[in-house]
Every structure is written in structure tokens, then in C-alpha cells.
Design a protein around this motif. Structure first.
Motif, PDB file in Angstrom:
ATOM      1  N   ARG A 175      32.052  22.804  39.165  1.00 42.64           N
ATOM      2  CA  ARG A 175      33.279  23.263  38.496  1.00 42.64           C
ATOM      3  C   ARG A 175      33.350  24.790  38.483  1.00 42.64           C
ATOM      4  O   ARG A 175      34.429  25.369  38.654  1.00 42.64           O
ATOM      5  N   ARG A 176      32.203  25.447  38.274  1.00 42.07           N
ATOM      6  CA  ARG A 176      32.207  26.911  38.265  1.00 42.07           C
ATOM      7  C   ARG A 176      32.505  27.490  39.644  1.00 42.07           C
ATOM      8  O   ARG A 176      32.941  28.635  39.749  1.00 42.07           O
ATOM      9  N   ARG A 177      32.264  26.700  40.697  1.00 44.23           N
ATOM     10  CA  ARG A 177      32.599  27.140  42.056  1.00 44.23           C
ATOM     11  C   ARG A 177      33.991  26.673  42.459  1.00 44.23           C
ATOM     12  O   ARG A 177      34.267  26.499  43.645  1.00 44.23           O
ATOM     13  N   ASN A 178      34.856  26.482  41.478  1.00 39.41           N
ATOM     14  CA  ASN A 178      36.242  26.076  41.747  1.00 39.41           C
ATOM     15  C   ASN A 178      36.301  24.737  42.457  1.00 39.41           C
ATOM     16  O   ASN A 178      37.199  24.476  43.248  1.00 39.41           O
ATOM     17  N   HIS A 244      44.644  23.968  42.326  1.00 39.67           N
ATOM     18  CA  HIS A 244      43.861  25.094  42.829  1.00 39.67           C
ATOM     19  C   HIS A 244      44.072  26.355  42.009  1.00 39.67           C
ATOM     20  O   HIS A 244      43.562  27.401  42.344  1.00 39.67           O
ATOM     21  N   ARG A 245      44.833  26.255  40.900  1.00 36.84           N
ATOM     22  CA  ARG A 245      45.071  27.441  40.083  1.00 36.84           C
ATOM     23  C   ARG A 245      44.550  27.271  38.668  1.00 36.84           C
ATOM     24  O   ARG A 245      44.841  28.074  37.799  1.00 36.84           O
ATOM     25  N   LEU A 247      41.310  27.225  37.462  1.00 36.78           N
ATOM     26  CA  LEU A 247      40.177  28.022  37.056  1.00 36.78           C
ATOM     27  C   LEU A 247      40.538  29.498  37.108  1.00 36.78           C
ATOM     28  O   LEU A 247      41.413  29.918  37.848  1.00 36.78           O
ATOM     29  N   GLU A 249      40.572  33.472  37.923  1.00 40.19           N
ATOM     30  CA  GLU A 249      40.447  34.165  39.210  1.00 40.19           C
ATOM     31  C   GLU A 249      39.006  34.538  39.514  1.00 40.19           C
ATOM     32  O   GLU A 249      38.577  34.505  40.664  1.00 40.19           O
ATOM     33  N   LEU A 251      36.404  32.943  39.181  1.00 38.95           N
ATOM     34  CA  LEU A 251      35.584  31.840  39.657  1.00 38.95           C
ATOM     35  C   LEU A 251      36.055  31.317  41.001  1.00 38.95           C
ATOM     36  O   LEU A 251      35.475  30.367  41.521  1.00 38.95           O
ATOM     37  N   ARG A 252      37.102  31.896  41.568  1.00 37.55           N
ATOM     38  CA  ARG A 252      37.591  31.405  42.847  1.00 37.55           C
ATOM     39  C   ARG A 252      36.778  31.964  43.986  1.00 37.55           C
ATOM     40  O   ARG A 252      36.240  33.064  43.918  1.00 37.55           O
ATOM     41  N   TYR A 253      36.712  31.199  45.069  1.00 36.10           N
ATOM     42  CA  TYR A 253      35.972  31.644  46.242  1.00 36.10           C
ATOM     43  C   TYR A 253      36.805  32.618  47.059  1.00 36.10           C
ATOM     44  O   TYR A 253      38.014  32.451  47.191  1.00 36.10           O
ATOM     45  N   PRO A 262      31.164  33.042  45.510  1.00 38.37           N
ATOM     46  CA  PRO A 262      31.989  33.167  44.329  1.00 38.37           C
ATOM     47  C   PRO A 262      31.948  34.606  43.853  1.00 38.37           C
ATOM     48  O   PRO A 262      30.897  35.239  43.915  1.00 38.37           O
TER      49      PRO A 262
END
Length: 269
Positions: A175-178, A244-245, A247, A249, A251-253, A262
Motif C-alpha cells: 500500500r505504501r508503494r501505491n 490511482h489518485r 495515496l 503524492e 508515496l507515488r512511484y 518511491p
């Protein structure tokens, strides 16, 4: 009795539909005790699957022609994207759905390279040992994960997760990696993959993964996987679907030279 069963089953319009006992009783007009008894019977026969958050279609119902349209719709929406992903990455690409604590493969693309990957369309694998499964499990509640697993969980290789607490930690990392799940040698030795769930309004409906050798930097193609999943989700649910929005910013790849990291984090291996 058949009329009551039909009333109940007709409420599950889509494979991802999830209903509580109270909702089923209210919509069918059946007494709560009667509804509970019928639901229990349907769960025991695999027509329904029961989690702490409600009931959803089980493996037997999903295999019927009338319900298979759910899988067919997902396959049709995903087919162009997974083919393009396989061509661009020269990797094997999977499409799968979650069924209890297992994944069920809907599609596999990769030309001659696919022969070397021991998976097959229509086959199953334990979900927590695969990038596909972890990508979908990450969006279930902790209570649902507990309901699907015991404290000691099946291991396919020495690298597989073997305890429930370890699985919860891994899903938190996903989850933390989006939502990106990385797996190395946990299901099949010498194989690595990066997976991402296709999410609808009611949760994960499927996932795709790109597979390579265990030593390959599969994280590098994560942006391509994200774009493919985004296109599939838009096809299934419309461009307004905000999966995709959700999480932050941070945490987004983002693509970086030599890999995908990340923001502010370390590479997951």
C-alpha cells in the motif's frame, strides 16, 4: 426453497458485489434467520464466499456461464493492454482474479518465453506467494485477510511468507508503494514479478503482473504496469475512477535512472 435461493443469488449482479446479511434480508424480504441459514448453505457449497465484511460470489458461481461474463469482460478490457505490455517489456504478463486465498489465472501473454513460466490459464496459485495476489490482497481489510488465512500460511519456496503477521507487514508495504507488489522467488524459484491490482468501486477485481528472472530489476517497468492498469480500469469503470489518485503524492512511484523508486524511499527487492 429454490425460489428463495434464486432471490438471494440474483442480488449478486457482479463478481465484485459484496453484501451483508442484513442487506440480503432486507432486499429479498426474507426473515433474517432464514436468510442466514440459506447463506450458510451456499457458502458450504462454494456458491458464495463469506468474509467479515459480507458475502460475495464463490468459485462455483464464478464458473457458471451466466457469471463468467464478469471474467470475460475483464479479459476483453485487459487483452490489448497486456499484449502491449508484453511486447514493450519482452516479459511474460499475467492477468488473474482473487478467489479466497488463491489467484485464478485468466490470461497469460508472452510468446515463446511464456513456456518457461510454470503457470497456465485456468490454473491457480496461493495468493500471498505471488505479486498478483499481494497486489489484490493489499486492498482488503485486515479482518478479511485474517478470515482467509490462519496464523501459519502455506509456503511454496524458502522465500515465501509463512506467517500471518509477516503477510500483514508485506501488504502494508504494498500500500505504501501505491499498490505495486514485487515478488522474488516466493512462488517459483528464479522468477520475479511486479504486479498491480485493477480496482473498481468495490475493491480489487483483478491484477496484472510482468514476470522476469529473479535477478532482473522488475521495478524498472513499474510505470508501464501502472499505465496498463490505468487504461484497463478506465475501460471497465470510466476515466473518473480515482484508484490511482488515492495515496499522497509522496508515496507515488516516479521513474528514475536505473530503476523505479518511491519518492524518499528505498528500492524494494
Amino acid at each position: 426453497m429454490m425460489e428463495r435461493v434464486t432471490l438471494i443469488m440474483d442480488l449478486f449482479e457482479r463478481p465484485q458485489t459484496r453484501l451483508t446479511l442484513e442487506t440480503v434480508s432486507r432486499r429479498t424480504g426474507l426473515p433474517r434467520s432464514t436468510t442466514h441459514r440459506i447463506l450458510d448453505q451456499l457458502v458450504r457449497l462454494d456458491w458464495l464466499h463469506h468474509t467479515l465484511s459480507g458475502y460475495l460470489l464463490g468459485s462455483r458461481a464464478l464458473g457458471l456461464g451466466g457469471r463468467e461474463i464478469g471474467h470475460s469482460t475483464v479479459r476483453a478490457a485487459a487483452a490489448p493492454q497486456i499484449l502491449e505490455l508484453a511486447v514493450r517489456t519482452k516479459m511474460v504478463v499475467h492477468l488473474a482474479v482473487l478467489d479466497g486465498s488463491e489467484i485464478y489465472y485468466l490470461d497469460k501473454v508472452g510468446g515463446r518465453a511464456a513456456v518457461d513460466i510454470p503457470s497456465r490459464v485456468g490454473g491457480r496459485e496461493v495468493a500471498h506467494c505471488t505479486g498478483l495476489g499481494k497486489a489484490m490482497l493489499a486492498w482488503l481489510s485486515p479482518e478479511e485477510i485474517d478470515a482467509r488465512y490462519g496464523e501459519v500460511i502455506e509456503r511454496r519456496t524458502p522465500q515465501s511468507l509463512g506467517r500471518l503477521d509477516a503477510l500483514h507487514r508485506e501488504l502494508g508495504a504494498v500500500r505504501r508503494r501505491n499498490g505495486l507488489a514485487v515478488e522474488r522467488g516466493e512462488c517459483f524459484p528464479d522468477i520475479a514479478c511486479v504486479g498491480l491490482a485493477i480496482r473498481g468501486p468495490d475493491g480489487p477485481v483483478a491484477a496484472i503482473s510482468a514476470v522476469g528472472e529473479s535477478g532482473s530489476a522488475v521495478e524498472r517497468i513499474a510505470p508501464l504496469v501502472v499505465n496498463a492498469v490505468r487504461s484497463i480500469s478506465d475501460e471497465l469503470f470510466g476515466a473518473a475512477q480515482p484508484y490511482h489518485r488515492e495515496l499522497p503524492e509522496s508515496l507515488r512511484y516516479v521513474p528514475r535512472p536505473g530503476g523505479v523508486l518511491p519518492v524518499g524511499g528505498a528500492r524494494h527487492g
